[in-house]
Design an enzyme around this catalytic site. Structure first.
Site, mmCIF file in Angstrom:
data_model
loop_
_atom_site.group_PDB
_atom_site.id
_atom_site.type_symbol
_atom_site.label_atom_id
_atom_site.label_comp_id
_atom_site.label_asym_id
_atom_site.label_seq_id
_atom_site.Cartn_x
_atom_site.Cartn_y
_atom_site.Cartn_z
ATOM 1 N N SER A 335 67.763 45.645 33.448
ATOM 2 C CA SER A 335 67.820 47.099 33.575
ATOM 3 C C SER A 335 68.369 47.748 32.323
ATOM 4 C CB SER A 335 68.695 47.490 34.776
ATOM 5 O OG SER A 335 68.811 48.894 34.863
ATOM 6 N N ASP A 336 67.768 48.860 31.949
ATOM 7 C CA ASP A 336 68.347 49.710 30.920
ATOM 8 C C ASP A 336 69.524 50.438 31.551
ATOM 9 O OD1 ASP A 336 68.849 51.177 28.689
ATOM 10 O OD2 ASP A 336 67.100 52.477 28.838
ATOM 11 N N LYS A 337 70.550 50.719 30.753
ATOM 12 C CA LYS A 337 71.736 51.396 31.283
ATOM 13 C C LYS A 337 71.445 52.847 31.610
ATOM 14 C CE LYS A 337 74.782 53.142 28.509
ATOM 15 N NZ LYS A 337 74.800 54.553 28.926
ATOM 16 N N ILE A 568 69.862 45.484 29.434
ATOM 17 C CA ILE A 568 69.209 45.451 28.131
ATOM 18 C C ILE A 568 69.083 46.894 27.673
ATOM 19 C CG2 ILE A 568 67.185 44.716 26.842
ATOM 20 C CD1 ILE A 568 66.641 42.642 28.951
ATOM 21 N N THR A 569 69.852 47.270 26.672
ATOM 22 C CA THR A 569 69.993 48.687 26.347
ATOM 23 C C THR A 569 70.031 48.922 24.849
ATOM 24 O OG1 THR A 569 71.426 50.618 26.656
ATOM 25 C CG2 THR A 569 72.497 48.478 26.527
#
Length: 908
Positions: A335-337, A568-569
């Protein structure tokens, strides 16, 4: 060398070249722009500045693809054989079965695509350019490389631009880089190897100007932009099948070979025994039809379609039906933050003022929340916290933004950081508009990256005062004094301030410092020299984009379900790690984090070693997101990738299921995804996983219910043919059982509610075959029982009455009675009835679909045997009451048998 050739060769190096050299390379003038002749020539060469959409499959092709299943091929061929032999009724019924399957799949897929189309936005943007020395507004599609573009607050950057001038320019690049805070820009050259997220002299297509002004030269348009390159990589990306489609394909191929082999054996043995070609064709077709679970594709489609509807009610729109099951089998969620795990709204959470530390509750820009000191709420009207009030007022007045309530939702108009300062003041009862009216602004020094501060001059109670906000270093070096807890100046203690800054930074907070300076009443403007010295330090405010409370609970639920969650950001590693710790992403008691630079130094083997234990991957480039997904997949993980930006799109495409944002997401990300979140919330992913697991559980029940009938029918026809006996069941009667009866009784299983244990089980092994060992044993045992029931009832009735149609009818009705008992045994309704009979608490009202399915089955079976038209069509005979009762007796042994197979293969 031509400008075009030079531009192509240096396209990736423009950020390292001086501004003047970039203009020369592109044969453009910073003040006059391009001439009309050059514009026309370049427009012909480069075309429109727009991404070409990949055309979708036409409806007729999508419909034909529904027939692309091995088992349906057998049915089509069987229908053709029947037609060749003159049995047109049988042929039309068989072809009708395949047509129904195709229509169901086509309708459900079209409904999902229509839901996606409703989210599309038809927006035409314009850009301000300088051409022929004149400023003008043109459609962004007409921009060409070398154009001089003017940028202002609120503009969407129309192409990739090398900045020539930047005045307080801030650009929101979150859609491309994942960075949640607008980036301050300048025209200063940077090194060639500078990561995309840190190229301060570049503005990329698709990003937004949030503050200031700028001028730049277009270096790339359309497919040559960063967005364009990512879009092209999507079309080249691998189109992965889902675990369910892979399992069904393998199962169908295996079943295909078995059916063809048994049909050929039956045909050959029959001919060897001297039976007619026509009779053996009927037997071979009946065997093929009986072995094929015709109702299974329809039931699978309906089950997943129901899952789609359930997910839509929980804010998840599914684009492709198999994605429902895939999400239920996910072992890793990347997930992106920004906005998914977090609120996507900056929020002040800590304040240091007057030597005292305050905490701030609440999230986002809403005034809900309070400021607390030593866990007690602060009331500025009652409590004596003058330094806190001064610090908050500085944040309200030294501020160019405002917040407003729009559709019951607080939003910021301007910079997110300034919106957080306003919300913090509101929580203390300070209203920006009221204070700004009583302490009016006279002059401003806008924020500039060179100085790292903003300053405003105000009239205050007959005097004048300057408020300053900025980076800690820029403010503290100009301060000799600080306000103490009583609001009185005293010498500043630099070490104390530094410790507070470090404490806030360790929590992932972005820290701003505030100061003030009283000036003479004849001071009518503010200059940089006015604040070089003599400032009084007011305090610090630490802010962050906080995690959503529901996301924290969702992550906890995912972990209890054995699903790894990784971040993953594009954000800084300190911020990302702090968010991960707050959310609870620790693995083995710690949050192991890696940066994009570290990943760039790893080969594929090294990446595979760290990807399992790594929890946070910060400042990653688009190709690195793709590598991470591939590394996880290479280790056998089923990967769900979430994201909202253009930078997420290749990884969304590569993942087993891509999850894009329906609200804040970009069109490129939506197009790449298999599922959209309408509320952009990670908690909806957890809910979708829950629904996906329920769908798979219900699919397993459907398979466990349908296949034993096919097994029993196939054994009956095969043994009868090999023994040269009359067939106990004909091919059309098999189709009735496999389509009408099976679908009527199996579809209700798709409505089964979720089990209490569905999110407490570990993810299923993606390598597990569609028919596990325990499920195969269940199917084998029940198939043998069904064969005994059909064959036994048929032979008994035929020998006692001599009426073959009556024997076949009673055999079918006995089989259906046994199926009803078996259906109850694998459904939650049956389990609830057993618990009720044993005196335990159970909710019976939650299972209306099963009850309706059983009722519909009884009605249809009465029509099947009692209506003369059906007697003619299906070669059946009407039954009297005694014969009906006799049909129920063989079903009774199914009760203990069902209890036995439930121990072998539990239904839940």
């Amino acid at each position: 060398m031509s400008a075009t050739a030079k531009g192509s060769r240096l396209a990736h190096q423009y950020h390292e070249l001086p501004a003047q050299e970039v203009a020369q390379t592109l044969d453009s003038h910073p003040d006059r722009g391009l001439t009309s002749a050059v514009i026309h020539k370049r427009f012909e060469q480069y075309g429109k500045n727009e991404l070409t959409a990949k055309p979708g499959k036409p409806p007729w092709l999508r419909f034909l693809l529904q027939f692309n299943q091995a088992l349906l091929y057998i049915l089509l061929i069987a229908g053709a054989i029947k037609a060749f032999l003159g049995s047109w009724t049988n042929a039309l019924v068989i072809w009708g079965v395949t047509l129904i399957n195709a229509i169901i799949g086509f309708v459900q897929e079209s409904k999902a695509e229509n839901a996606i189309a409703a989210l599309a936005k038809a927006v035409t943007t314009e850009a301000t350019v300088i051409r022929n020395g004149q400023k003008s507004r043109i459609p962004s599609q007409e921009i060409v490389p070398g154009d001089i573009v003017l940028l202002a607050s609120g503009d969407k950057v129309p192409a990739d631009v090398r900045l020539l001038e930047a005045r307080n320019l801030q650009v929101d690049e979150s859609a491309l880089t994942g960075e949640s805070v607008p980036v301050e820009k300048s025209n200063t050259s940077v090194a060639a190897d500078t990561p995309l997220a840190e190229r301060i002299n570049m503005a990329y297509a698709g990003s937004f100007v949030t503050f200031g002004q700028g001028k730049g030269i277009v270096i790339a348009t359309a497919g040559n932009t960063e967005i364009g390159r990512i879009s092209q990589s999507l079309e080249r990306g691998t189109s992965l099948s889902t675990p369910l489609t892979r399992k069904f394909e393998k199962f169908s191929q295996t079943l295909l070979y078995v059916i063809l082999g048994l049909a050929a054996l039956t045909f050959a043995v029959g001919l060897g025994q001297g039976q007619s070609w026509t009779g053996m064709f009927e037997a071979a077709v009946a065997l093929a039809v009986s072995a094929i679970p015709e109702g299974l594709p329809a039931v699978v489609t309906v089950t997943m379609a129901i899952g789609v509807d359930r997910m839509a009610r929980r804010h998840a729109i599914i684009r492709k039906l198999p994605a429902v099951e895939t999400l239920g089998g996910a072992t890793v969620i990347c997930s992106d933050k920004t906005g998914t795990l977090t609120e996507n709204q900056m929020t002040v959470q800590a304040i240091y003022a007057g030597g005292q530390y305050f905490t701030v509750s609440g999230t986002g820009y809403s005034p809900d929340g309070e400021i607390q000191f030593q866990q007690q709420p602060v009331d500025l009207d009652r409590d004596n916290f003058p330094s806190l009030q001064s610090c908050l007022m500085a944040g309200l007045l030294c501020n160019d933004s405002h917040i407003e309530l729009k559709n019951d939702y607080w939003t910021v108009v301007g910079d997110p950081t300034e919106g957080a300062l306003i919300a913090a003041g509101n929580k203390a009862g300070l209203q920006q508009a009221t204070i700004a009216e009583s302490i009016p602004r006279l002059d401003t020094i806008p924020f500039e990256s060179e100085f790292q501060y903003m300053a405003t001059l105000h009239r205050n109670n007959g005097g004048k005062i300057i408020y300053v906000k900025g980076s800690v270093e820029a403010i503290t070096k100009r301060c000799k004094q600080m306000l103490n807890r009583n609001g009185k100046p005293e010498p500043i203690i630099g070490e104390l301030v530094e410790r507070q800054v470090e404490a806030m930074a360790s929590q992932g907070l972005r820290v701003l410092a505030f100061a003030q300076k009283e000036v003479p009443t004849n001071h009518n403007s503010v200059e940089h020299e006015d604040i070089d010295t003599g400032l009084i330090f007011l305090g610090l405010q630490g802010m962050i984009d906080p995690p959503r409370p529901e996301a924290i609970a969702a992550v906890r639920a995912c972990r209890s379900a054995g699903i790894q969650v990784k971040m993953i950001t594009g954000d800084h590693i300190t911020t990302a790690k702090a968010i991960a710790e707050r959310i609870g992403l620790e693995k083995h008691g710690r949050v192991q984090a890696f940066t994009g630079k570290q990943l760039a130094m790893m080969d594929d083997q090294e990446l595979k070693l760290i990807v399992e234990d790594g929890v946070v991957f910060a400042r990653v480039a688009p190709d690195q997101k793709l590598r991470l997904v591939e590394a996880l997949q290479s280790k056998g993980e089923i990967v769900a990738m979430t994201g909202d930006g253009v930078n997420d799109a290749p990884a969304l495409k590569q993942a087993d299921i891509g999850v894009a944002m329906g609200g804040a997401g970009t069109d490129v990300a939506r197009e790449a995804a298999d599922m959209l979140l309408t509320d952009d919330n990670f908690a909806s992913i957890e809910a979708a996983v829950e629904e996906g697991r329920t769908v798979y559980q219900n699919l397993q029940k459907a398979i466990a219910f349908i296949l034993p009938v096919n097994g029993g029918e196939s054994m009956t026809i095969l043994i009868s043919a090999l023994l040269a006996r009359e067939l106990p069941i004909l091919s059309l009667q098999v189709l009735w059982l496999n389509m009408v009866n099976s679908v009527t009784m199996t579809v209700p299983l798709a409505f089964e509610p979720k089990s209490d244990r569905v999110m407490k089980q570990k993810p299923r092994n993606p390598r597990e075959p569609l028919l596990s060992k325990s499920l195969f044993q269940r199917i084998a045992v029940v198939s043998i029982f069904n064969w005994i029931l059909i064959f036994g009832m048929f032979e008994w009735v035929r020998q006692t009455t001599g009426e073959i149609n009556l024997a076949r009818t009673m055999a079918i009705q006995a089989l259906v009675a046994g199926r009803i008992v078996y259906l109850l045994s694998i459904s939650q309704l049956g389990n609830a009835l057993i618990r009720k009979l044993r005196g335990r608490s159970a909710q019976i009202r939650d299972f209306p679909a099963i009850a309706l399915g059983i009722l519909a089955t009884v009605v249809l079976q009465i029509i099947f045997s009692q209506w003369s038209f059906m007697n003619t069509l299906f070669a059946t005979a009407p039954l009297n009451l005694n014969q009906w009762l006799i049909c129920l007796i063989p079903a009774l042994p199914m009760i203990p048998l069902a209890a036995l197979v439930n121990r072998i293969d539990p239904a839940d």
